[in-house]
Design a protein around this motif. Structure first.
Motif, PDB file in Angstrom:
ATOM      1  N   ILE A  37      -8.664  26.789  20.886  1.00 49.72           N
ATOM      2  CA  ILE A  37      -8.377  28.191  21.230  1.00 49.72           C
ATOM      3  C   ILE A  37      -8.350  29.034  19.961  1.00 49.72           C
ATOM      4  CG2 ILE A  37      -6.703  29.765  22.281  1.00 49.72           C
ATOM      5  CD1 ILE A  37      -8.200  27.903  24.252  1.00 49.72           C
ATOM      6  N   ARG A  38      -7.750  28.492  18.931  1.00 44.31           N
ATOM      7  CA  ARG A  38      -7.754  29.195  17.641  1.00 44.31           C
ATOM      8  C   ARG A  38      -9.179  29.428  17.149  1.00 44.31           C
ATOM      9  NH1 ARG A  38      -8.203  27.105  12.819  1.00 44.31           N
ATOM     10  NH2 ARG A  38      -7.730  24.993  13.532  1.00 44.31           N
ATOM     11  N   LYS A  39     -10.032  28.413  17.309  1.00 43.69           N
ATOM     12  CA  LYS A  39     -11.433  28.544  16.884  1.00 43.69           C
ATOM     13  C   LYS A  39     -12.173  29.589  17.722  1.00 43.69           C
ATOM     14  CE  LYS A  39     -13.495  26.167  14.365  1.00 43.69           C
ATOM     15  NZ  LYS A  39     -13.879  26.386  12.950  1.00 43.69           N
ATOM     16  N   VAL A  40     -11.909  29.613  19.029  1.00 45.63           N
ATOM     17  CA  VAL A  40     -12.536  30.613  19.909  1.00 45.63           C
ATOM     18  C   VAL A  40     -12.152  32.019  19.474  1.00 45.63           C
ATOM     19  CG1 VAL A  40     -12.445  31.597  22.239  1.00 45.63           C
ATOM     20  CG2 VAL A  40     -12.872  29.164  21.943  1.00 45.63           C
ATOM     21  N   ARG A  41     -10.880  32.212  19.189  1.00 46.48           N
ATOM     22  CA  ARG A  41     -10.422  33.548  18.770  1.00 46.48           C
ATOM     23  C   ARG A  41     -11.021  33.931  17.418  1.00 46.48           C
ATOM     24  NH1 ARG A  41      -6.754  35.611  22.145  1.00 46.48           N
ATOM     25  NH2 ARG A  41      -5.330  34.284  23.335  1.00 46.48           N
ATOM     26  N   GLU A  42     -11.114  32.972  16.504  1.00 49.04           N
ATOM     27  CA  GLU A  42     -11.731  33.257  15.202  1.00 49.04           C
ATOM     28  C   GLU A  42     -13.198  33.647  15.362  1.00 49.04           C
ATOM     29  OE1 GLU A  42     -11.157  29.755  12.861  1.00 49.04           O
ATOM     30  OE2 GLU A  42      -9.024  30.153  12.479  1.00 49.04           O
ATOM     31  N   ALA A  43     -13.856  33.067  16.373  1.00 46.66           N
ATOM     32  CA  ALA A  43     -15.270  33.377  16.628  1.00 46.66           C
ATOM     33  C   ALA A  43     -15.454  34.674  17.413  1.00 46.66           C
ATOM     34  CB  ALA A  43     -15.923  32.226  17.398  1.00 46.66           C
ATOM     35  N   GLY A  44     -14.327  35.319  17.757  1.00 46.25           N
ATOM     36  CA  GLY A  44     -14.402  36.616  18.441  1.00 46.25           C
ATOM     37  C   GLY A  44     -14.396  36.546  19.954  1.00 46.25           C
ATOM     38  N   GLY A  45     -14.217  35.342  20.505  1.00 47.68           N
ATOM     39  CA  GLY A  45     -14.201  35.201  21.953  1.00 47.68           C
ATOM     40  C   GLY A  45     -12.958  35.815  22.571  1.00 47.68           C
TER      41      GLY A  45
END
Length: 560
Positions: free
Chosen positions: A185-193
């Motif tokens: 989830i952290r990675k998704v948010r970092e990717a702008g999702g």
């Protein structure tokens, strides 16, 4: 009798005794055990099917249909949506609003949503649009740093999203919220999702049908009388119905691939350890947990598989793999014939056999690929090898040892009796898992060791055949989505998927159109470790040639 004759007879008797002991010690008792076991299990499933079949049919109601897909946005890939948002051809707010409206349309029919994030999602979308209208950062830089910028994404409810329910269908914990985000989830948010919602699962993901006593049962968008599969059934139903373009899922025994097939979309179980599993529930603390269990992805379009994988991976090997160019002409194609398909479970539906045949013929005629039937000596033990999972994942959270999975189990018998008298609210799938584990525990240690040997031999067989530039094609399941609850007497067929979890191999489920009843069918593409690029390349080719996802039926003709 002379001494010579006596000596000769004595030698003959010794030879017979020697031959007997040699036979006894070298005879493969697995052949007998295997045949008896298969006979008993299939007889049990047949009897159970004869009991349940008429009851299930009598309870069937008229199928409901989702409203038609009327907005062009539903037919865009996530890759296109991300590009159009960056280029300011459409706003993120319009995209997010469109998917929210669709979620509200379909959820009363499918019952696939656990908790929504609509208000925050719209605020995040407006922030994306404001940033794009005011930034001096180049489009190229935004694409590289935030490949999902402004794109809505849905999440399986077993993956922790901060302040969202992490009960995963356990009624006694329905008020418990996740204290922090899972790594993905952290990675998704970092990717702008932009996270739109969390989707339904069975209780602690412990079954192949999506039902729990908090949210209820999730239905299939092609026929609501049928299951969307499990355990990622909520995610698959939403993506297939147009309420989401892609989502995060997890797989320990076909949990991505079965729902993806039943709902006619793409599902990818990546190479082990490429995606962080930290923050997923149930928790597994066993050393083999991350060999068998993986977080993966579901998409409506094949082109989006590498987009989402790149955004959530923590592995440099994964990034390098996804960047590799694939020439389909150089890939060796292996597939299972009818003989091997039958020994894994029930017979394969003719339309699935035809789909595999159509794909191999296409690859042979269009790309001149080397196509060959494969004989895997130890594949017939797929079900037995799959049964290793409860042994090896013995420190996994279940309804019998909630929280970290390391506590002693509650009495399975006591939980069963309580359920019979409606004194607890656990689902039958979770209870049956406990019964299965207790049954497997009484098997002799020698049987367990023999299965380990069979798995090791099969792994070597596949590694040798697949090498670094070959794939194996086989059915995902033996038939299309069945009616709700039929999995209880069809679960032996999960061996088609579970075997590749046990072997820790990457797999992509690919839709192959609809059968004569308008229901999705599909197949699996398997490759060696770190060869996900091969399965994804073939998924793109399959979509191009055979159409990929097909729009579920509606009461009105679909307008594009």
């Amino acid at each position: 009798m002379d001494k010579k004759t006596f000596t000769k007879k004595k030698m003959n008797i010794l030879e017979i005794i020697y031959s007997f002991f040699l036979f006894a010690f070298t005879f493969d008792y697995w052949k007998i055990f295997y045949l008896i076991e298969k006979c008993i299990l299939r007889t049990m499933m047949l009897i159970l099917g004869c009991i349940m079949y008429p009851i299930i049919r009598m309870r069937l109601k008229k199928s409901q249909y989702c409203p038609p897909l009327l907005n062009r946005i539903f037919f865009w890939t996530a890759t296109d949506i991300a590009r159009k948002i960056r280029m300011k051809e459409i706003t993120s707010e319009e995209v997010v609003s469109t998917f929210i409206a669709r979620c509200k349309e379909v959820n009363p029919i499918l019952n696939a949503i656990v908790e929504d994030n609509y208000k925050n999602a719209l605020e995040e979308a407006r922030a994306v649009d404001y940033f794009l209208n005011t930034t001096t950062q180049s489009i190229k830089c935004i694409a590289e740093e935030m490949p999902l910028f402004g794109v809505p994404i849905t999440i399986k409810a077993s993956i922790a999203v901060k302040d969202f329910s992490i009960a995963v269908g356990v009624t006694s914990e329905k008020h418990i919220k996740a204290e922090k985000n899972a790594d993905v989830i952290r990675k998704v948010r970092e990717a702008g999702g932009i996270i739109l919602l969390t989707s339904n699962t069975p209780e602690l993901c412990m079954f192949w049908e999506t039902f729990n006593n908090i949210i209820g049962r999730t239905s299939n968008p092609y026929d609501t009388r049928r299951t969307s599969g499990g355990s990622t059934g909520g995610e698959a139903a939403l993506i297939s119905s147009g309420a989401s373009v892609m989502g995060l899922a997890s797989d320990v025994a076909g949990s991505i691939r079965l729902p993806a097939m039943f709902c006619g979309i793409f599902g990818h179980k990546p190479t082990s350890y490429w995606i962080s599993c930290k923050g997923h529930r149930p928790i597994g603390t066993n050393k083999r947990w991350n060999d068998t269990f993986t977080i993966g992805v579901m998409t409506r379009y094949a082109i989006d598989l590498p987009l989402i994988l790149r955004s959530i991976t923590t592995s440099k090997k994964c990034m390098k793999c996804l960047d590799r160019q694939v020439d389909i002409r150089t890939i060796k194609i292996f597939y299972l014939d009818d003989k091997y398909c039958k020994i894994l479970g029930s017979s394969i539906d003719m339309e699935i056999k035809l789909a595999i045949n159509n794909l191999t013929n296409h690859l042979k005629s269009t790309y001149q690929c080397q196509v060959q039937k494969v004989e895997l000596k130890n594949l017939k033990y797929a079900m037995e090898i799959g049964s290793l999972t409860p042994f090896e994942l013995n420190k996994t959270e279940t309804i019998f040892n909630l929280n970290d999975g390391t506590k002693p189990w509650k009495s399975v018998f006591l939980v069963l009796v309580q359920r019979l008298f409606n004194l607890n609210s656990h689902t039958w799938g979770s209870i049956l898992y406990g019964i299965l584990v207790r049954f497997l525990e009484i098997l002799p240690t020698s049987v367990y060791k023999d299965i380990l040997k069979k798995r090791s031999l099969l792994k070597k067989e596949l590694e040798l055949i697949l090498d670094k530039n070959a794939v194996l094609i086989c059915p995902t399941f033996n038939a299309c989505a069945h009616y709700h609850s039929e999995i209880y007497y069809k679960f032996l067929n999960i061996a088609y998927m579970n075997i590749f979890n046990s072997l820790s191999l990457p797999v992509t489920q690919c839709p192959m159109g609809l059968n004569r009843n308008g229901l999705p069918i599909g197949l699996q593409i398997i490759a060696n470790d770190s060869c996900d690029h091969l399965t994804i390349a073939l998924a793109k080719e399959i979509e191009k040639q055979f159409g990929g996802w097909q729009v579920p039926p509606s009461n009105i003709n679909t307008v594009t």
